[in-house]
Design a protein around this motif. Structure first.
Motif, short mmCIF file in Angstrom:
data_model
loop_
_atom_site.label_atom_id
_atom_site.label_comp_id
_atom_site.label_asym_id
_atom_site.label_seq_id
_atom_site.Cartn_x
_atom_site.Cartn_y
_atom_site.Cartn_z
N THR A 271 -5.94 -13.35 7.54
CA THR A 271 -5.48 -12.11 7.99
C THR A 271 -4.12 -12.01 7.46
OG1 THR A 271 -6.65 -12.64 9.94
CG2 THR A 271 -4.58 -11.12 10.27
N LEU A 272 -3.94 -10.79 6.81
CA LEU A 272 -2.65 -10.26 6.22
C LEU A 272 -1.90 -9.84 7.38
CD1 LEU A 272 -3.56 -8.63 2.98
CD2 LEU A 272 -3.08 -11.18 3.60
N ASN A 273 -0.38 -10.43 7.63
CA ASN A 273 0.51 -9.94 8.62
C ASN A 273 1.58 -8.94 7.96
OD1 ASN A 273 -0.26 -11.57 10.77
ND2 ASN A 273 0.38 -13.25 9.31
N ARG A 274 2.05 -7.99 8.62
CA ARG A 274 2.76 -6.86 7.83
C ARG A 274 4.19 -7.59 8.09
NH1 ARG A 274 2.72 -0.42 9.19
NH2 ARG A 274 3.90 0.08 7.50
N ASP B 172 -4.77 -3.68 13.44
CA ASP B 172 -3.86 -2.76 14.25
C ASP B 172 -2.60 -2.63 13.38
OD1 ASP B 172 -1.73 -4.86 14.16
OD2 ASP B 172 -2.23 -5.71 16.02
N ASP B 173 -1.46 -1.94 13.59
CA ASP B 173 -0.64 -1.41 12.67
C ASP B 173 0.14 -2.49 11.98
OD1 ASP B 173 -0.91 1.11 13.35
OD2 ASP B 173 0.97 1.06 14.74
N LEU C 213 0.81 -1.25 -0.06
CA LEU C 213 0.02 0.06 -0.04
C LEU C 213 0.98 1.26 -0.04
CD1 LEU C 213 -2.47 -1.25 2.82
CD2 LEU C 213 -2.94 -1.21 0.41
N GLN C 214 0.90 2.23 -0.93
CA GLN C 214 1.69 3.24 -1.15
C GLN C 214 0.82 4.51 -0.64
OE1 GLN C 214 1.94 1.06 -3.69
NE2 GLN C 214 3.57 0.27 -2.69
N ARG C 215 1.38 5.82 -0.15
CA ARG C 215 0.82 6.69 0.45
C ARG C 215 1.59 7.96 -0.22
NH1 ARG C 215 -2.01 6.50 5.73
NH2 ARG C 215 -2.51 4.15 6.37
N ASP C 216 0.72 8.89 -0.12
CA ASP C 216 1.73 10.27 -0.79
C ASP C 216 2.53 10.74 0.36
OD1 ASP C 216 2.20 12.99 -0.96
OD2 ASP C 216 0.61 13.29 -2.27
#
Length: 116
Positions: free
Chosen positions: A112-115, A89-90, A19-22
Motif C-alpha cells: 500500500t502506498l500512502n499519500r 481512497d484519496d 502522478l501528474q494531471r493536466d
C-alpha cells in the motif's frame, strides 16, 4: 514489475510515486516512479550501502471497473511494463498483480502506498 534482477538480494523496496494531471481538465498525464531496493541496514529503516535507486517515467491512465473500482495504470500502452494500483481512497493506493488482484503483504512487507 520494477526490473529488479532475480539474482539480487532484496529485502525491501521504498517507492515514491508522483502522478501528474493536466491542470485544465485534471486528466492523467505523466508519472514519475522513483524506487530504492536492497538489503536492510540492521536496526534501522534504511538500506545497507544505500541500496540501489532507479526511476521510471511514462504515461498513466485511470480505468473504471465494476463496482466503481478505480485502477491507476502506469504504462497502459505496454502491458509487459504496466504497473496497476487500485485507489482505496484519496490517500491510499494498493498494488495489483498481473491479474488485477490485490498483492498480499505481511507485517514486514506492505503493498500500500500512502499519500504524503
Amino acid at each position: 514489475m520494477l526490473s529488479i534482477p532475480a539474482e539480487i538480494s532484496c529485502e525491501f523496496i521504498k517507492w515514491r510515486l508522483a502522478l501528474q494531471r493536466d491542470p485544465r481538465n485534471q486528466l492523467p498525464t505523466t508519472y514519475t516512479l522513483k524506487y530504492t531496493y536492497g538489503m536492510t541496514k540492521p536496526s534501522t529503516m534504511d538500506f545497507l550501502n544505500g541500496g540501489t535507486s532507479l526511476e521510471k517515467t511514462g504515461k498513466w491512465v485511470i480505468r473504471k471497473e465494476a463496482g466503481n473500482r478505480e485502477v491507476f495504470v502506469l504504462n497502459p500502452d505496454t502491458p509487459e511494463a504496466a504497473i496497476s494500483f487500485v485507489r482505496l481512497d484519496d490517500k491510499l493506493l494498493h498494488l495489483l498483480d498481473r491479474e488485477g488482484r490485490l498483492m498480499i503483504g505481511h507485517a514486514g512487507w506492505s503493498y500500500t502506498l500512502n499519500r504524503k
